[in-house]
Enzyme design. Structure first.
Site: not given
Length: 732
Positions: A500, A511, A526
């Protein structure tokens, strides 16, 4: 995850639904408080109505849904198939494809049937295991026990059920007996990770297996066998005492969650007591006396004292003391809590900060006294971020361990993960560190807003994560205005259980090319966002008391590159072998998990960092590292053994197999004995705290000792050392 208040502010359509459900259900409720069947129907109606209208992707409530609920519910009631018989299942099966209709009609007759039956069967089970354990086992019979419960059919009748219990108990006693024989012979006991899945039997026994270095009394085989049966009986009696405390509402929670969890793995109904525990776990604090309690026949035992809590500071209460009565004022008649359900005792003892509670205590020496304690806010130290300074080759690095992205939803000015990590970074910087390892292993997530803010401590302002609602509305969540505190080398350490919010952080770091992600092949997977809805806020004028809360999946989140972490997780830049390397774990292994998908890329600019040479250098180290090679070999062995479900009950065959396992396991003992060359120390502010808190000092010493054997942290520091000339520069 956001608060219900934030949820209501941002979701106007949902508000109308919630208001509508209040009107809809009010006509259903009786005017006077009654026993729980009406409350149960209200809960079923409220929960399913909310889910069907607010869940991100509600499934179709049809016969297929009904069959899934039926299967999962029976598995929850009787996972080891040691209570129900085939006759019970034949009776239950009439409801298998009717539950969808019964849910719509608020019909709880199937629940009532199974509730009565499981309680009856458990009473019978207690008679069965008590009778079996009263007689010595014959370990010369050549027979086996099959622990593949998913494939195991239900017992035909009570006799077959008794036979199944006998084999299961025989295996447990044989395991304990074998270990005690080895201890008596002065041999080490190799602990296994759960060949026996009957946790209520093995947990207590595991604690007693490895004794301190004391002279071992020589006993006969018959004496050891009898002791093993007595130990098993004691453990089972303790387990069934806990079960006996369960009320109808507890069993209803199991039924409701068998329905609710078919929507997705993270949608969940919290009964009132569970909601309190969830709040405490998320905030890292609660209000009370600071004691861990355990039910005993003679009362409630003080099992542990929280350092710095009222009970520990009073110096009047010790571990082992027994609470007999509880009162809220000095003058009122105290309530006798002997035999009371533990959760109800906890409710009596906990209370608002600044209020008193009066405990009638039986001390270890047998004396009885009344002790008053002022309740305080108790912080759960293990919840919070902590740091260590790590020295290698004359240089310093920092490790920040973050167990979860915690926040107090009721008061956001209280401690939270963002402000704590910010403080840790600043103090680490003051000590001249040259890089940071952010340890998110086993971090199951937490607050969405907190992780968005935290990203800003490490990277330039910009998008952190994207969220999408069931209606297709997309939103980009930006870090806005958070001052960068650390621009230097960064490694994020993850494992299969990082989930999560941990995945949001790791994905954003990856990224932006801001740091290097290392650890398991992938994280948990998740990629969904939940809101916790307090059901009492929806129906304030109802006669049943606390209704609990419902955690509902309302959104999915996506990386800023457009990909989802759902099912797939975040793939590590550098994969470090671990014991689960060859086993599928996480969301990808769940049949009710939402699918992977992707959306458009957010507008962001990555840093100009090419970590390829650093990654290649790390892989060369890993490839030639004997400890990593041993961990990988162990992982392959664990994968090979994971499907072993059949156990010999003939003592020679059982011990021969155990000997084979232990011979192999000896090779892997070196994993736990590994020591790295790093030097660990606490921050100056913590050293000051430790000087006045011996319990905290012991905890930190144990943590540093574990880190001394942690090869994953060691490789993280090696990577930071490779990055020592690195500084993050944004693309202009």
């Amino acid at each position: 995850m956001n608060t219900i208040k934030l949820f209501m502010k941002k979701n106007y359509k949902v508000i109308l639904i919630l208001l509508g459900v209040s009107a809809l259900l009010w006509s259903f409720m009786p005017k006077e408080p009654k026993e729980n069947p009406e409350k149960d129907q209200l809960l079923l109606e409220l929960v399913t109505y909310l889910l069907d209208r607010t869940h991100y992707d509600p499934p179709k409530i049809d016969d297929k849904f009904s069959q899934k609920v039926y299967t999962e519910y029976l598995k929850a009631l009787d996972p080891m198939k040691r209570y129900f018989t085939q006759a019970d299942i034949k009776e239950f099966s009439e409801y298998e494809i009717l539950l969808d209709d019964m849910i719509q009609l608020k019909d709880l007759s199937f629940f009532d049937l199974t509730y009565d039956r499981i309680n009856k069967r458990m009473l019978e089970a207690k008679d069965i295991y008590t009778e079996i354990l009263a007689t010595p086992f014959d370990f010369d019979i050549d027979e086996t026990f099959d622990a593949d419960y998913d494939k195991l059919a239900y017992a035909k009748d009570r006799e077959e059920l008794k036979s199944r219990w006998e084999k299961q108990l025989k295996l447990t006693v044989l395991s304990t007996l074998t270990d005690n024989l080895k201890i008596q012979e002065g041999k080490d006991v190799i602990e296994e990770d759960g060949d026996l899945t009957d946790e209520e039997i093995t947990t207590t026994q595991k604690k007693d297996k490895k004794k301190e270095d004391k002279p071992v009394e020589k006993k006969t085989f018959e004496q050891l066998e009898e002791e093993a049966r007595e130990s098993t009986l004691k453990s089972l009696n303790e387990f069934f005492d806990v079960i006996n405390d369960l009320e109808r509402k507890d069993w209803l929670s199991i039924y409701l969650n068998s329905i609710v969890e078919r929507y997705d793995p993270h949608t969940f109904y919290f009964a009132p007591e569970d909601k309190e525990k969830f709040d405490a776990s998320m905030s890292g604090s609660f209000e009370g006396i600071g004691a861990v309690l355990r039910k005993k026949p003679e009362g409630v035992e003080i099992n542990e004292l929280v350092p710095g809590g009222p009970a520990e500071k009073s110096k009047k209460i010790e571990v082992g003391d027994i609470i007999l009565k509880v009162a809220q004022t000095e003058d009122e008649e105290p309530i006798d809590i002997v035999g009371m359900r533990l959760d109800n005792v906890v409710k009596l003892i906990k209370g608002k900060k600044g209020t008193k509670v009066f405990l009638t205590i039986k001390k270890i020496d047998g004396t009885i006294s009344i002790i008053s304690l002022m309740r305080e806010k108790i912080e759960i130290e293990e919840t919070y971020a902590k740091s260590s300074i790590i020295e290698l080759d004359g240089k310093k690095y920092g490790l920040i361990h973050l167990p979860k992205f915690y926040i107090d939803f009721e008061n956001k000015d209280n401690r939270n993960a963002f402000t704590d990590v910010q403080k840790e970074i600043k103090e680490l910087k003051s000590q001249g560190i040259e890089g940071i390892v952010m340890d998110l292993r086993n971090n199951g997530g937490g607050s969405l807003s907190t992780v968005v803010d935290m990203m800003g401590l490490f990277a330039k302002e910009g998008p952190v994560v994207q969220v999408k609602s069931s209606k297709g509305k997309q939103q980009v969540l930006d870090d806005k205005g958070t001052q960068i505190v650390w621009e230097g080398p960064l490694v994020v350490l993850v494992n299969n259980f990082s989930a999560s919010a941990s995945e949001i952080f790791a994905a954003a770091i990856q990224d932006y090319k801001r740091g290097i992600i290392i650890g398991s092949k992938h994280t948990y997977g998740k990629g969904t966002v939940q809101n916790l809805v307090d059901l009492n806020e929806l129906l304030k004028k109802q006669p049943y008391g606390d209704l609990g809360a419902l955690k509902i999946t309302l959104q999915k989140f996506y990386r800023i590159n457009g990909g989802s972490t759902q099912r797939e997780g975040v793939l590590s830049d550098i994969i470090l072998p671990d014991r689960y390397s060859y086993i599928d774990m996480g969301e990808r292994d769940m049949d009710n998990a939402m699918p992977w998908d992707k959306i458009e890329r957010a507008d962001y600019t990555a840093y100009k960092n090419d970590f390829t040479p650093i990654i290649e250098k790390s892989y060369k180290r890993i490839k030639t590292n004997e400890q990593f090679a041993l961990i990988d070999e162990n992982a392959q062995w664990i994968n090979q053994r994971k499907d072993e479900k059949t156990f010999a009950l003939q003592i020679d065959k059982y011990q021969e197999r155990q000997k084979e396992i232990e011979e192999k396991a000896k090779k892997f003992k070196a994993i736990s004995k590994y020591k790295n060359t790093l030097k660990f120390s606490s921050l100056p502010s913590e050293i000051k705290r430790i000087s006045n808190d011996t319990i905290l000092k012991d905890k930190r010493d144990r943590w540093h000792e574990r880190l001394q054997g942690d090869i994953y942290v060691e490789e993280g520091i090696n990577i930071l050392k490779d990055l020592e000339s690195f500084k993050a520069h944004p693309v202009k």
